[in-house]
Write an enzyme that holds these catalytic residues in place. Structure first.
Site, PDB file in Angstrom:
ATOM      1  CG  HIS A 303      -1.965   1.078   1.223  1.00  0.00           C
ATOM      2  ND1 HIS A 303      -2.305   1.811   0.107  1.00  0.00           N
ATOM      3  CD2 HIS A 303      -2.749   1.564   2.238  1.00  0.00           C
ATOM      4  CE1 HIS A 303      -3.250   2.685   0.423  1.00  0.00           C
ATOM      5  NE2 HIS A 303      -3.529   2.556   1.709  1.00  0.00           N
ATOM      6  CG  HIS A 349      -4.249   2.860 -10.754  1.00  0.00           C
ATOM      7  ND1 HIS A 349      -5.577   2.601 -10.491  1.00  0.00           N
ATOM      8  CD2 HIS A 349      -3.803   3.630  -9.725  1.00  0.00           C
ATOM      9  CE1 HIS A 349      -5.914   3.186  -9.358  1.00  0.00           C
ATOM     10  NE2 HIS A 349      -4.869   3.816  -8.872  1.00  0.00           N
ATOM     11  CG  ASP A 404       2.835   5.355  -5.633  1.00  0.00           C
ATOM     12  OD1 ASP A 404       2.824   6.130  -4.661  1.00  0.00           O
ATOM     13  OD2 ASP A 404       1.947   4.509  -5.843  1.00  0.00           O
TER      14      ASP A 404
END
Length: 468
Positions: A303, A349, A404
């Site tokens: 996560h 994603h 990210d």
């Protein structure tokens, strides 16, 4: 004739109305600067809407659940109510209906700044309204006034060993603030269920005010020889004070913090941290305990570790081929990496099917403020070549970069090289989403979460019965 906020947003999306021409859509922007007062009007109105909807459609089937969903982590299973944000596969996250670019245009900013203030996204998440500058300033003032930490929490943080992970310290400190919980005290006194949200609100405001100080003490203790954090400056906003407490006085770093804290703030309700805070909160644990549990989920590598893994990946590239690479050399390196059975971190994603808008706004920040940084140029070249490589490989459903892929590079540029602290920054940001969701969960009177579980043998029986 006036258009509703949702109607105007649809016109923005279709390009009929340019974003820059749209005034704040808030019904409360002209009214009270007291967020709690605004919520006291919105929550009953929303509950009436939900009651009417459930009366008419309570038995309507919205999804069939298959066996793979049950074994697959309930991915894409429709099973929660979250009012604050929705993830669109094509447009990315929408905060109360507003896209990232719309938020950047519409939300109030610091004086002389270009990035939206986290105080403004908090108001938006809580109310669905774009706040006025006065409403945003009221949140700043209130957080600054609530920021002091109790002595026992400061002492605890100062006594933690240097080898205790910053997230473990963050989680423990948040839980230790629970002795000040107004929600827990109100529940013990037997207040009416309809009032729960008011005490969840007070705890959430207190916690948001204190989190930057908690995070800064952890950072200074671990990486700055325990030097004292600066005191809250009542003239500064939440992000500027946070930056100063961390020891970064560059105004541009404060701008980065504003951007970072806004774009990481919320991501629907099903991700590990948001779902955890909702689940624990559904047992009527107070916001401190609920959010502490959420941070334990965020600490998990699946996560909250992604941007660190991107930096490790980038450093590996630099270590092997340096910064003086050609585009073709970088392509060859990426192919070699993939053929060895590894992935390109920061790409793909679970829901999105295009470049993450949170990546794009960070890229725009870098293009404006650090266009010649070597790591940023490496990220840019990867952005140019990697999607094509992943499409050619044929395994990725989404070959585009996510949030990210960029955030760590920006932090590194400003000198925050301590990667193990990055998840704490993520946690400070995600508090905005988790706690606004928690206030609404109590306001709507959402019940204890208790899904039904089955053994594999039980599922086999169900599957066989379904085929008859």
């Amino acid at each position: 004739m006036s258009l509703s906020g949702m109607a105007i947003r649809r016109l923005i999306t279709k390009g009929v109305i340019p974003v820059c021409q749209v005034a704040p859509l808030s019904t409360s922007a002209e009214g009270s600067t007291n967020l709690k007062e605004v919520l006291s009007k919105k929550i009953p109105a929303h509950n009436a809407k939900v009651k009417s909807f459930r009366t008419e459609h309570g038995s309507t089937v919205v999804q069939n659940v298959n066996i793979d969903m049950i074994y697959g982590g309930m991915r894409s299973m429709k099973g929660m109510v979250t009012e604050t944000s929705v993830l669109d596969p094509e447009e990315g996250i929408r905060f109360r209906g507003y896209s990232i670019p719309e938020c950047q245009k519409l939300l109030p900013k610091a004086k002389g700044g270009e990035e939206p203030l986290p105080e403004a996204i908090w108001w938006l998440l809580c109310t669905g309204d774009v706040p006025s500058e006065a409403q945003t300033a009221a949140i700043t003032k209130e957080w600054n006034a609530r920021a002091d930490l109790p002595t026992h929490v400061v002492r605890m943080l100062d006594n933690f060993p240097d080898n205790l992970h910053p997230m473990a310290q963050f989680i423990a400190a948040i839980a230790a603030l629970n002795n000040e919980s107004k929600f827990a005290g109100a529940y013990a006194r037997g207040v009416a269920k309809a009032s729960y949200w008011e005490y969840a609100y007070e705890d959430s405001m207190d916690l948001l005010a204190k989190l930057p100080t908690v995070a800064a003490i952890i950072y200074r203790n671990l990486y700055r020889d325990g030097s004292a954090v600066s005191v809250i400056d009542p003239k500064k906003d939440w992000s500027a004070n946070f930056s100063s407490m961390l020891g970064y006085d560059d105004p541009l770093f404060a701008e980065l913090m504003r951007l970072y804290l806004v774009i990481h703030s919320d991501h629907e309700g099903g991700n590990v941290s948001a779902h955890t805070s909702h689940l624990v909160g559904s047992a009527l644990s107070d916001p401190y305990l609920s959010f502490s549990a959420a941070m334990a989920g965020l600490a998990g590598p699946l996560h909250g570790l992604a941007n660190q893994e991107v930096l490790v990946f980038l450093n590996k590239i630099v270590g092997e081929i340096g910064f003086n690479y050609t585009e073709e050399q970088l392509k060859e390196w990426v192919w070699k990496h993939l053929k060895s059975g590894q992935v390109v971190p920061g790409y793909g994603h679970a829901v999105l099917r295009k470049t993450d808008p949170r990546y794009e706004c960070q890229r725009e920040f870098a293009l404006k403020h650090l266009p010649n940084d070597d790591l940023f140029k490496l990220v840019s070249t990867l952005y140019k070549i990697t999607p094509g490589i992943l499409l050619e490989q044929g395994k990725a459903k989404n070959p585009w970069p996510n949030v990210d892929s960029h955030s760590g590079v920006l932090l590194q540029y400003f000198g925050m090289t301590e990667m193990s602290f990055y998840t704490v920054l993520f946690g400070v940001s995600r508090a905005l989403g988790c706690l606004s969701q928690l206030i609404w969960a109590r306001g709507m009177g959402l019940p204890l979460e208790r899904p039904k579980s089955h053994s594999t043998d039980g599922l086999i029986k169900l599957a066989l019965a379904a085929k008859k």
